[in-house]
Write an enzyme that holds these catalytic residues in place. Sequence first.
Site, mmCIF file in Angstrom:
data_model
loop_
_atom_site.group_PDB
_atom_site.id
_atom_site.type_symbol
_atom_site.label_atom_id
_atom_site.label_comp_id
_atom_site.label_asym_id
_atom_site.label_seq_id
_atom_site.Cartn_x
_atom_site.Cartn_y
_atom_site.Cartn_z
ATOM 1 N N LYS A 15 0.833 -1.220 0.000
ATOM 2 C CA LYS A 15 0.000 0.000 0.000
ATOM 3 C C LYS A 15 0.860 1.260 0.000
ATOM 4 O O LYS A 15 0.618 2.179 -0.778
ATOM 5 C CB LYS A 15 -0.916 0.040 1.237
ATOM 6 C CG LYS A 15 -1.915 -1.079 1.333
ATOM 7 C CD LYS A 15 -2.877 -0.861 2.501
ATOM 8 C CE LYS A 15 -2.214 -0.829 3.858
ATOM 9 N NZ LYS A 15 -1.615 -2.118 4.275
ATOM 10 N N ARG A 90 -9.148 1.261 8.950
ATOM 11 C CA ARG A 90 -8.766 -0.099 9.317
ATOM 12 C C ARG A 90 -9.863 -0.815 10.102
ATOM 13 O O ARG A 90 -9.694 -1.984 10.453
ATOM 14 C CB ARG A 90 -7.516 -0.051 10.188
ATOM 15 C CG ARG A 90 -6.202 -0.311 9.432
ATOM 16 C CD ARG A 90 -5.099 -0.215 10.468
ATOM 17 N NE ARG A 90 -3.886 -0.893 10.168
ATOM 18 C CZ ARG A 90 -2.827 -0.307 9.605
ATOM 19 N NH1 ARG A 90 -2.888 0.912 9.166
ATOM 20 N NH2 ARG A 90 -1.709 -0.979 9.468
ATOM 21 N N ARG A 163 11.551 -1.870 10.586
ATOM 22 C CA ARG A 163 10.577 -1.232 11.461
ATOM 23 C C ARG A 163 10.470 -2.048 12.745
ATOM 24 O O ARG A 163 10.596 -3.272 12.721
ATOM 25 C CB ARG A 163 9.206 -1.213 10.762
ATOM 26 C CG ARG A 163 8.867 0.129 10.178
ATOM 27 C CD ARG A 163 7.644 0.092 9.339
ATOM 28 N NE ARG A 163 6.447 -0.393 10.028
ATOM 29 C CZ ARG A 163 5.224 -0.324 9.520
ATOM 30 N NH1 ARG A 163 5.046 0.211 8.316
ATOM 31 N NH2 ARG A 163 4.190 -0.785 10.171
HETATM 32 P P1 AMP Z 1 1.142 0.921 9.122
HETATM 33 O O1 AMP Z 1 2.362 1.742 8.878
HETATM 34 O O2 AMP Z 1 -0.034 1.362 8.303
HETATM 35 O O3 AMP Z 1 1.414 -0.555 9.020
HETATM 36 O O4 AMP Z 1 0.725 1.185 10.642
HETATM 37 C C1 AMP Z 1 1.586 0.863 11.730
HETATM 38 C C2 AMP Z 1 0.799 0.762 13.021
HETATM 39 O O5 AMP Z 1 0.187 2.022 13.309
HETATM 40 C C3 AMP Z 1 -0.344 -0.229 13.005
HETATM 41 O O6 AMP Z 1 0.074 -1.564 13.284
HETATM 42 C C4 AMP Z 1 -1.247 0.339 14.102
HETATM 43 O O7 AMP Z 1 -0.737 0.061 15.385
HETATM 44 C C5 AMP Z 1 -1.114 1.838 13.875
HETATM 45 N N1 AMP Z 1 -2.115 2.339 12.903
HETATM 46 C C6 AMP Z 1 -1.878 2.877 11.661
HETATM 47 N N2 AMP Z 1 -3.028 3.220 11.049
HETATM 48 C C7 AMP Z 1 -4.027 2.877 11.915
HETATM 49 C C8 AMP Z 1 -5.460 2.948 11.861
HETATM 50 N N3 AMP Z 1 -6.096 3.422 10.782
HETATM 51 N N4 AMP Z 1 -6.155 2.499 12.941
HETATM 52 C C9 AMP Z 1 -5.537 2.038 14.033
HETATM 53 N N5 AMP Z 1 -4.200 1.911 14.151
HETATM 54 C C10 AMP Z 1 -3.440 2.330 13.107
#
Ligand code: AMP
Length: 230
Positions: A15, A90, A163
């Site tokens: 994404k 999400r 990460r």
């Molecule tokens: P990502 O970089 O999109 O994989 O997001 C990393 C982490 O941030 C996720 O595992 C969640 O802990 C938090 N996070 C990011 N976007 C959301 C969202 N829309 N709702 C809840 N937690 C989020």
Amino acid sequence: MALNLIFLGPPGAGKGTQADRVAGSRGIPKISTGDILREAVANKTEIGLRAKAIMDRGELVSDEVIIGIVKERLDRADVAGGFILDGFPRTVAQAEALDGLMTGRSPLIVVDIQVPDAELVRRLTTRLICGGCGANAPEGLAAGDTAAAAARCGKCGGSFVQRADDNAAVVLERLKVYQKNTRPLVEYYQQRPTFCAIDGTQVPARVAAMIEAAVDGVAGTAVVGGGTGR
Ligand code: AMP
């Protein structure tokens, strides 16, 4: 007409990479809630301090906090020509809140990037990001490679790191969380004429071409004021 996109799909589907490409080709901002949260963690803001432990466990930050972040971001002037949301919504509650925020804007175009679990685990446990600015490492660099240790970020010169939440145990938790909370969004959106499913197992350039074609294909059906905006 403004191009308002959301990128669905499990962690590791590509994404962020694809959202960067489309943001560049269409000249619209990418809004990644994960990036916003990581920045908040790095800056030790109140939200960052609260979110860190949740993110480290692979769980979701509360709907209330995330919806507040997105609402504020969509109020900024630079989204007038469109935006790409990466990593939001999400949960169904977030999707409902987003529908509320879309009143008076061009309808959402929903891009669902599909990749099987085994491939996601491989990608997530080897992927690298810049430790300085958070950008994705170039294609072909993987955690553990000697080339990766010597490489530097083309944007800021930083070195590449994994990460904090890309270790095997947390990756499995994030995939579980995706299945439980986020996968239902496919059912939530798939009846809309602006929904497109994309095979995310192809090389990034091919996935990008499929997304560009799909977005052009459905953009014509996304007429402002079309019923509920759904
Ligand atoms: P990502 O970089 O999109 O994989 O997001 C990393 C982490 O941030 C996720 O595992 C969640 O802990 C938090 N996070 C990011 N976007 C959301 C969202 N829309 N709702 C809840 N937690 C989020």
